[in-house]
Design a protein around this motif. Structure first.
Motif, short mmCIF file in Angstrom:
data_model
loop_
_atom_site.label_atom_id
_atom_site.label_comp_id
_atom_site.label_asym_id
_atom_site.label_seq_id
_atom_site.Cartn_x
_atom_site.Cartn_y
_atom_site.Cartn_z
N GLY A 113 0.83 -1.19 0.00
CA GLY A 113 0.00 0.00 0.00
C GLY A 113 0.86 1.24 0.00
O GLY A 113 2.09 1.17 0.04
N ARG A 114 0.22 2.33 -0.04
CA ARG A 114 0.93 3.60 -0.02
C ARG A 114 1.15 4.05 1.41
O ARG A 114 0.37 3.71 2.29
CB ARG A 114 0.13 4.67 -0.76
CG ARG A 114 -0.07 4.37 -2.20
CD ARG A 114 -0.89 5.46 -2.85
NE ARG A 114 -1.32 5.03 -4.15
CZ ARG A 114 -0.79 5.46 -5.28
NH1 ARG A 114 0.18 6.34 -5.26
NH2 ARG A 114 -1.23 5.02 -6.43
N THR A 115 2.19 4.79 1.60
CA THR A 115 2.42 5.42 2.89
C THR A 115 2.54 6.91 2.66
O THR A 115 2.95 7.36 1.58
CB THR A 115 3.72 4.89 3.56
OG1 THR A 115 4.82 5.15 2.69
CG2 THR A 115 3.61 3.40 3.84
N TYR A 116 2.14 7.66 3.65
CA TYR A 116 2.17 9.12 3.57
C TYR A 116 2.93 9.66 4.76
O TYR A 116 2.91 9.08 5.84
CB TYR A 116 0.73 9.67 3.56
CG TYR A 116 -0.05 9.17 2.36
CD1 TYR A 116 0.03 9.83 1.15
CD2 TYR A 116 -0.86 8.04 2.45
CE1 TYR A 116 -0.68 9.37 0.04
CE2 TYR A 116 -1.56 7.58 1.36
CZ TYR A 116 -1.47 8.25 0.16
OH TYR A 116 -2.17 7.78 -0.92
N GLU A 117 3.58 10.76 4.55
CA GLU A 117 4.43 11.34 5.60
C GLU A 117 3.67 12.21 6.59
O GLU A 117 4.25 12.69 7.54
CB GLU A 117 5.57 12.12 4.96
CG GLU A 117 6.52 11.22 4.21
CD GLU A 117 7.78 11.94 3.78
OE1 GLU A 117 8.13 12.95 4.41
OE2 GLU A 117 8.40 11.47 2.83
N HIS A 118 2.40 12.42 6.35
CA HIS A 118 1.62 13.28 7.24
C HIS A 118 0.18 12.79 7.25
O HIS A 118 -0.34 12.32 6.23
CB HIS A 118 1.69 14.73 6.76
CG HIS A 118 1.24 15.71 7.78
ND1 HIS A 118 -0.08 15.99 7.99
CD2 HIS A 118 1.93 16.45 8.67
CE1 HIS A 118 -0.19 16.89 8.96
NE2 HIS A 118 1.02 17.18 9.39
N PHE A 119 -0.47 12.89 8.40
CA PHE A 119 -1.87 12.50 8.52
C PHE A 119 -2.73 13.19 7.47
O PHE A 119 -3.65 12.60 6.92
CB PHE A 119 -2.43 12.83 9.92
CG PHE A 119 -2.13 11.79 10.96
CD1 PHE A 119 -2.55 10.48 10.81
CD2 PHE A 119 -1.44 12.14 12.10
CE1 PHE A 119 -2.30 9.53 11.78
CE2 PHE A 119 -1.17 11.19 13.07
CZ PHE A 119 -1.60 9.89 12.91
N TYR A 120 -2.46 14.46 7.22
CA TYR A 120 -3.28 15.23 6.28
C TYR A 120 -3.34 14.53 4.92
O TYR A 120 -4.42 14.35 4.35
CB TYR A 120 -2.74 16.65 6.11
CG TYR A 120 -3.45 17.42 5.04
CD1 TYR A 120 -4.70 18.00 5.28
CD2 TYR A 120 -2.90 17.54 3.77
CE1 TYR A 120 -5.37 18.68 4.29
CE2 TYR A 120 -3.56 18.23 2.77
CZ TYR A 120 -4.80 18.79 3.03
OH TYR A 120 -5.47 19.46 2.04
N PHE A 121 -2.20 14.13 4.39
CA PHE A 121 -2.16 13.49 3.08
C PHE A 121 -2.88 12.14 3.11
O PHE A 121 -3.61 11.77 2.17
CB PHE A 121 -0.72 13.30 2.61
CG PHE A 121 0.02 14.60 2.47
CD1 PHE A 121 -0.48 15.64 1.72
CD2 PHE A 121 1.23 14.78 3.12
CE1 PHE A 121 0.20 16.84 1.59
CE2 PHE A 121 1.93 15.96 3.00
CZ PHE A 121 1.41 17.00 2.24
N MET A 122 -2.68 11.39 4.18
CA MET A 122 -3.33 10.10 4.32
C MET A 122 -4.85 10.26 4.35
O MET A 122 -5.58 9.53 3.68
CB MET A 122 -2.85 9.40 5.59
CG MET A 122 -3.52 8.09 5.87
SD MET A 122 -3.09 7.42 7.49
CE MET A 122 -3.82 8.62 8.59
N LEU A 123 -5.32 11.23 5.11
CA LEU A 123 -6.76 11.42 5.24
C LEU A 123 -7.36 11.96 3.95
O LEU A 123 -8.50 11.61 3.59
CB LEU A 123 -7.06 12.33 6.42
CG LEU A 123 -6.69 11.73 7.77
CD1 LEU A 123 -6.89 12.74 8.89
CD2 LEU A 123 -7.48 10.46 8.03
N GLU A 124 -6.64 12.79 3.23
CA GLU A 124 -7.11 13.26 1.93
C GLU A 124 -7.25 12.09 0.96
O GLU A 124 -8.21 12.01 0.20
CB GLU A 124 -6.18 14.33 1.36
CG GLU A 124 -6.31 15.67 2.03
CD GLU A 124 -7.69 16.29 1.85
OE1 GLU A 124 -8.15 16.43 0.71
OE2 GLU A 124 -8.31 16.63 2.88
N ALA A 125 -6.29 11.17 0.99
CA ALA A 125 -6.35 9.99 0.12
C ALA A 125 -7.55 9.13 0.49
O ALA A 125 -8.28 8.66 -0.39
CB ALA A 125 -5.05 9.20 0.22
N ALA A 126 -7.78 8.92 1.76
CA ALA A 126 -8.93 8.12 2.20
C ALA A 126 -10.24 8.80 1.81
O ALA A 126 -11.18 8.14 1.34
CB ALA A 126 -8.87 7.89 3.71
N THR A 127 -10.31 10.11 1.98
CA THR A 127 -11.51 10.86 1.62
C THR A 127 -11.78 10.75 0.11
O THR A 127 -12.92 10.71 -0.32
CB THR A 127 -11.37 12.33 2.04
OG1 THR A 127 -11.16 12.38 3.45
CG2 THR A 127 -12.62 13.13 1.73
#
Length: 106
Positions: free
Chosen positions: A18-32
């Protein structure tokens, strides 16, 4: 994630790349955007869950962590209003979290 799923009494999903993100913001944007799932602190997703942009299928699990406000001796009590305000905010956030849990069935 497996530990969180086990806490809820469910079998963990199969592990995969899977992908990993360096910040919660990016991860949550991807999930959204529908690009996958994310595990994040409740306070960061509360508004998105309430608005229906994200779901919390397993609800939320208390982390067991806590904050402590210390006031040094000889401070003259100058910090007291801040500590009182902080405690009041924590109580308000806890009430919001309970409402969200009730609304989402968590």
């Amino acid at each position: 994630m497996a530990g969180l799923v086990r806490v809820r009494g469910r079998a963990p999903p199969e592990a995969g790349e899977g992908r990993t993100y360096e910040h919660f913001y990016f991860m949550l944007e991807a999930a959204t955007a529908g690009l996958g799932v994310a595990i994040a602190p409740e306070v960061l997703v509360r508004d998105d869950v309430a608005a229906g942009r994200l779901v919390a299928p397993f609800g939320f699990v208390a982390s067991g962590m806590r904050y402590v406000a210390l006031n040094p001796e000889g401070s003259g009590g100058r910090e007291r209003p801040f500590i009182t305000w902080l405690a009041d905010r924590a109580k308000a956030e806890d009430a919001l979290a309970r409402e969200l849990a009730a609304a989402t069935g968590a």
